[in-house]
Write an enzyme that holds these catalytic residues in place. Sequence first.
Site, mmCIF file in Angstrom:
data_model
loop_
_atom_site.group_PDB
_atom_site.id
_atom_site.type_symbol
_atom_site.label_atom_id
_atom_site.label_comp_id
_atom_site.label_asym_id
_atom_site.label_seq_id
_atom_site.Cartn_x
_atom_site.Cartn_y
_atom_site.Cartn_z
ATOM 1 N N SER A 259 0.935 -1.245 0.100
ATOM 2 C CA SER A 259 0.040 -0.108 0.028
ATOM 3 C C SER A 259 0.789 1.252 0.019
ATOM 4 O O SER A 259 1.265 1.899 -1.088
ATOM 5 C CB SER A 259 -0.941 0.041 1.155
ATOM 6 O OG SER A 259 -0.432 -0.162 2.335
ATOM 7 N N ARG A 260 1.249 1.757 1.079
ATOM 8 C CA ARG A 260 2.136 2.975 1.364
ATOM 9 C C ARG A 260 2.874 2.551 2.402
ATOM 10 O O ARG A 260 2.475 2.044 3.388
ATOM 11 C CB ARG A 260 1.328 4.229 1.260
ATOM 12 C CG ARG A 260 0.718 4.933 0.128
ATOM 13 C CD ARG A 260 1.766 5.259 -0.850
ATOM 14 N NE ARG A 260 0.984 5.710 -2.011
ATOM 15 C CZ ARG A 260 0.716 5.182 -3.187
ATOM 16 N NH1 ARG A 260 0.960 3.807 -3.166
ATOM 17 N NH2 ARG A 260 0.290 5.687 -4.253
ATOM 18 N N ASP A 284 6.959 -3.666 -0.827
ATOM 19 C CA ASP A 284 6.798 -2.919 -1.958
ATOM 20 C C ASP A 284 6.857 -1.608 -1.933
ATOM 21 O O ASP A 284 7.395 -1.019 -2.594
ATOM 22 C CB ASP A 284 5.624 -3.348 -2.819
ATOM 23 C CG ASP A 284 5.461 -2.808 -3.975
ATOM 24 O OD1 ASP A 284 6.424 -2.763 -5.099
ATOM 25 O OD2 ASP A 284 4.671 -1.949 -4.478
ATOM 26 N N GLU A 289 10.499 6.731 0.688
ATOM 27 C CA GLU A 289 11.090 6.374 -0.505
ATOM 28 C C GLU A 289 12.081 7.248 -1.170
ATOM 29 O O GLU A 289 11.563 8.416 -0.796
ATOM 30 C CB GLU A 289 10.023 5.899 -1.536
ATOM 31 C CG GLU A 289 9.365 4.432 -1.035
ATOM 32 C CD GLU A 289 8.308 4.228 -1.905
ATOM 33 O OE1 GLU A 289 8.107 4.370 -2.933
ATOM 34 O OE2 GLU A 289 7.345 3.320 -1.406
ATOM 35 N N HIS A 307 8.417 -0.615 -5.160
ATOM 36 C CA HIS A 307 7.483 0.102 -5.488
ATOM 37 C C HIS A 307 6.822 -0.460 -6.801
ATOM 38 O O HIS A 307 6.623 0.417 -7.835
ATOM 39 C CB HIS A 307 7.244 1.403 -5.282
ATOM 40 C CG HIS A 307 5.908 2.268 -5.147
ATOM 41 N ND1 HIS A 307 5.880 3.274 -4.332
ATOM 42 C CD2 HIS A 307 4.689 1.486 -5.509
ATOM 43 C CE1 HIS A 307 4.487 3.631 -4.333
ATOM 44 N NE2 HIS A 307 3.900 2.613 -4.838
HETATM 45 C C1 GLV Z 1 0.896 3.199 -6.960
HETATM 46 O O1 GLV Z 1 1.505 3.026 -5.773
HETATM 47 C C2 GLV Z 1 -0.391 3.554 -6.992
HETATM 48 O O2 GLV Z 1 -0.978 4.030 -5.933
HETATM 49 O O3 GLV Z 1 -1.154 3.534 -7.883
#
Ligand code: GLV
Length: 355
Positions: A259-260, A284, A289, A307
């Site tokens: 996700s984040r 990921d 980052e 990512h």
């Molecule tokens: C990628 O991380 C997105 O949010 O599309």
Amino acid sequence: GKYRVVSTKPMPGTRWINLLVQNDVRLEICTEKKTILSVEDIIALIGDKCDGVIGQLTEDWGEQLFSTLSKAGGKAFSNMAVGYNNVDVDAANKYGVAVGNTPGVLTETTAELAASLSLAAARRIVEADEFMRAGLYDGWLPHLFVGNLLKGQTVGVIGAGRIGSAYARMMVEGFKMNLIYYDLYQSTRLEKFITAYATFLKASGETPVTWKRAATMDEVLQEADIISLHPVLDKTTYHLVNKERLAKMKKEAILINCSRGPVIDEAALVEHLKQNPMFRVGLDVFEEEPYMKPGLAELKNAIVVPHIASASKWTREGMATLAALNVLGKIKGYPVWFDANRVEPFLNENAQPPA
Ligand code: GLV
Ligand code: GLV
């Protein structure tokens, strides 16, 4: 071209380019070599006249950029991402700029990466690959790289939106895992799917899978063998997984994050991984980052990728196309987009330019 649109990065495919240039748009694609553009870089790109911008999740779309875009006559911005924690939608509203994102086209691709990381962590694929390449394999052994059997274990999903639900279905149907999920909203379609699948398994003489919607997130952390995080990042989900919550998870659990990064307290995670060598993680995304917190890269029980969850050709071209349609639609006043998956054409549909 009557309208000037800027894309802060070259994007995959040509469909998005054709869409714009065939519809009165003079398109400018920034080919700057450095990966992350600063606010100043983007202000320079916007210039004196700019009708819309397609931007990236690495950029800080706040007050400064939306006021600049508005002054240049801009009406639309689209993130080439489903996540929009890099966008201050209130600021966009204030300056009358509509904001779009790219949901739908990346659901399965992202869920497939979460599933890939789950399997890679469960079966220690990256460690085993390193071992092989290092020339350390000198014959089969009963205890070499023993991992987890997913079948009959419980997969936990935090955030059962499009991506979380798709991941849950993959893990339940593909590997016959039981599901426990936590979300503010009930995922009726997911529950129905699993119930039907359980009936099918039972009819074929197999152990049926089960599902449960947890009342609290901690219930998921305590019960699940694999936990995958799929919330949006906002004030309420920042450091959702912290030291205390990590401590609630099983010692041999697997944690996946596509996700984040800031959803996990990464420093606390590094500490937890050090203390609990059987705990594994597949990441990921990272808190800051492109950096990783010190120690993470050295840990054998962590799998890290840069990512890439939405990185399939079909999806990336789809994201570029959606982002172009978002901007074009707003500029030309079209009714926006046609994909049934697309539930949120604009995040701030009613944005009006300042008087
Ligand atoms: C990628 O991380 C997105 O949010 O599309
Ligand atoms: C994002 O697409 C989500 O709802 O999971």
